[in-house]
Design a protein around this motif. Structure first.
Motif, PDB file in Angstrom:
ATOM      1  N   LYS A 180      12.924  -2.752  12.330  1.00 24.95           N
ATOM      2  CA  LYS A 180      13.124  -1.594  11.465  1.00 24.95           C
ATOM      3  C   LYS A 180      13.009  -2.083  10.035  1.00 24.95           C
ATOM      4  CE  LYS A 180      15.936   0.961  14.695  1.00 24.95           C
ATOM      5  NZ  LYS A 180      17.211   1.578  14.998  1.00 24.95           N
ATOM      6  N   LEU A 181      12.040  -1.553   9.341  1.00 26.51           N
ATOM      7  CA  LEU A 181      11.809  -1.953   7.964  1.00 26.51           C
ATOM      8  C   LEU A 181      12.170  -0.792   7.049  1.00 26.51           C
ATOM      9  CD1 LEU A 181      10.713  -4.131   6.049  1.00 26.51           C
ATOM     10  CD2 LEU A 181       8.465  -3.111   6.335  1.00 26.51           C
ATOM     11  N   CYS A 182      13.056  -1.060   6.115  1.00 24.26           N
ATOM     12  CA  CYS A 182      13.493  -0.026   5.181  1.00 24.26           C
ATOM     13  C   CYS A 182      12.405   0.231   4.152  1.00 24.26           C
ATOM     14  CB  CYS A 182      14.779  -0.459   4.477  1.00 24.26           C
ATOM     15  SG  CYS A 182      15.384   0.807   3.342  1.00 24.26           S
ATOM     16  N   LEU A 232       5.538  -5.981   2.810  1.00 29.63           N
ATOM     17  CA  LEU A 232       6.062  -6.420   4.108  1.00 29.63           C
ATOM     18  C   LEU A 232       5.386  -5.662   5.249  1.00 29.63           C
ATOM     19  CD1 LEU A 232       9.853  -6.768   3.258  1.00 29.63           C
ATOM     20  CD2 LEU A 232       8.123  -8.574   3.378  1.00 29.63           C
ATOM     21  N   ILE A 233       5.141  -4.375   5.039  1.00 29.17           N
ATOM     22  CA  ILE A 233       4.424  -3.589   6.052  1.00 29.17           C
ATOM     23  C   ILE A 233       3.048  -4.216   6.293  1.00 29.17           C
ATOM     24  CG2 ILE A 233       3.358  -1.359   6.583  1.00 29.17           C
ATOM     25  CD1 ILE A 233       5.639  -0.106   4.833  1.00 29.17           C
ATOM     26  N   ASP A 234       2.351  -4.526   5.212  1.00 25.61           N
ATOM     27  CA  ASP A 234       1.031  -5.165   5.327  1.00 25.61           C
ATOM     28  C   ASP A 234       1.140  -6.526   6.014  1.00 25.61           C
ATOM     29  OD1 ASP A 234      -0.076  -2.982   4.040  1.00 25.61           O
ATOM     30  OD2 ASP A 234      -0.162  -3.977   2.073  1.00 25.61           O
ATOM     31  N   LEU A 288       0.404 -10.077  10.794  1.00 24.20           N
ATOM     32  CA  LEU A 288       1.000 -11.006  11.760  1.00 24.20           C
ATOM     33  C   LEU A 288       0.972 -10.483  13.195  1.00 24.20           C
ATOM     34  CD1 LEU A 288       4.137 -12.214   9.785  1.00 24.20           C
ATOM     35  CD2 LEU A 288       2.260 -13.650  10.564  1.00 24.20           C
ATOM     36  N   LEU A 289       1.252  -9.193  13.364  1.00 20.20           N
ATOM     37  CA  LEU A 289       1.409  -8.640  14.709  1.00 20.20           C
ATOM     38  C   LEU A 289       0.301  -7.672  15.121  1.00 20.20           C
ATOM     39  CD1 LEU A 289       5.258  -7.954  14.636  1.00 20.20           C
ATOM     40  CD2 LEU A 289       4.057  -9.895  15.682  1.00 20.20           C
ATOM     41  N   GLY A 290      -0.504  -7.259  14.157  1.00 20.98           N
ATOM     42  CA  GLY A 290      -1.575  -6.315  14.465  1.00 20.98           C
ATOM     43  C   GLY A 290      -1.072  -4.915  14.756  1.00 20.98           C
ATOM     44  N   ILE A 291       0.079  -4.552  14.170  1.00 16.35           N
ATOM     45  CA  ILE A 291       0.624  -3.212  14.392  1.00 16.35           C
ATOM     46  C   ILE A 291       0.986  -2.543  13.070  1.00 16.35           C
ATOM     47  CG2 ILE A 291       1.498  -3.617  16.719  1.00 16.35           C
ATOM     48  CD1 ILE A 291       4.307  -4.042  15.526  1.00 16.35           C
ATOM     49  N   ALA A 292       0.840  -1.235  13.068  1.00 17.40           N
ATOM     50  CA  ALA A 292       1.256  -0.405  11.942  1.00 17.40           C
ATOM     51  C   ALA A 292       2.579   0.260  12.316  1.00 17.40           C
ATOM     52  CB  ALA A 292       0.180   0.642  11.659  1.00 17.40           C
ATOM     53  N   LEU A 302       7.222 -12.044   1.983  1.00 17.00           N
ATOM     54  CA  LEU A 302       6.078 -12.328   2.853  1.00 17.00           C
ATOM     55  C   LEU A 302       6.168 -13.735   3.427  1.00 17.00           C
ATOM     56  CD1 LEU A 302       3.078 -10.758   0.901  1.00 17.00           C
ATOM     57  CD2 LEU A 302       3.983 -10.051   3.126  1.00 17.00           C
ATOM     58  N   GLU A 303       6.712 -14.651   2.650  1.00 16.66           N
ATOM     59  CA  GLU A 303       6.833 -16.032   3.108  1.00 16.66           C
ATOM     60  C   GLU A 303       7.848 -16.172   4.244  1.00 16.66           C
ATOM     61  OE1 GLU A 303       4.976 -15.582  -0.582  1.00 16.66           O
ATOM     62  OE2 GLU A 303       7.091 -15.129  -0.243  1.00 16.66           O
ATOM     63  N   LYS A 304       8.884 -15.345   4.258  1.00 18.99           N
ATOM     64  CA  LYS A 304       9.915 -15.407   5.297  1.00 18.99           C
ATOM     65  C   LYS A 304       9.494 -14.724   6.601  1.00 18.99           C
ATOM     66  CE  LYS A 304      13.941 -15.389   2.183  1.00 18.99           C
ATOM     67  NZ  LYS A 304      15.132 -14.610   1.782  1.00 18.99           N
TER      68      LYS A 304
END
Length: 153
Positions: free
Chosen positions: A73-75, A88-90, A95-99, A138-140
């Motif tokens: 869950k991303l705020c 972070l969404i990008d 990383l996962l290939g999901i939107a 993005l690094e984390k």
């Protein structure tokens, strides 16, 4: 799956007011509310399946579609948005290939955008399952996601 569903729903009285609690139990157990679960619950409490579908689609915490083993869950509330939630969404998409709203092909991760997690002081915030991550960058991201890949059999 029928026996598992029945064991969840039969612990509740045969009344419509317990339908949401039963569906929440199914959501926790199966990572979604299965069609079979709605049908069995409707039989159990004596209502139409349409009533339960309307409930299941009204509450954002319930899903009719199977979710990944780990829910991210991303705020994207104001504080998180200003502090880089879009990046972070990008990053998760790379990383996962999901939107947002999708599940990874391996079934390990689902990504959900939420309006607020109530943690504005430590924005941007991301929750994986029940664990909060603060000031995510993005690094984390790779380290956080890889930790869940390692614990998944």
């Amino acid at each position: 799956m029928t026996e598992e569903i029945l064991s969840l729903i039969t612990k509740y009285p045969k009344e419509l007011r317990y339908a949401l609690a039963a569906m929440q139990d199914m959501q926790r157990q199966f990572k979604h509310v299965p069609r079979e679960g709605i049908e069995l619950l409707a039989q159990h409490i004596g209502c139409k399946t349409a009533q339960l579908y309307s409930m299941a689609t009204f509450y954002k915490a319930l899903s009719l579609d199977a979710k990944g083993k780990h829910i991210i869950k991303l705020c994207d509330g104001t504080a998180c948005h200003i502090r880089g939630a879009n990046q972070l969404i990008d990053g998760i998409e790379r990383l996962l290939g999901i939107a947002p709203g999708e599940t990874s092909q391996d079934g390990l991760f689902s990504l959900e955008l939420v309006n607020c997690l109530g943690s504005c002081a430590i924005a941007p915030v991301m929750v994986v399952d029940e664990t909060y991550y603060s000031k995510v960058t993005l690094e984390k991201l790779p380290e956080i996601i890889d930790a869940y890949r390692e614990v998944t059999p």
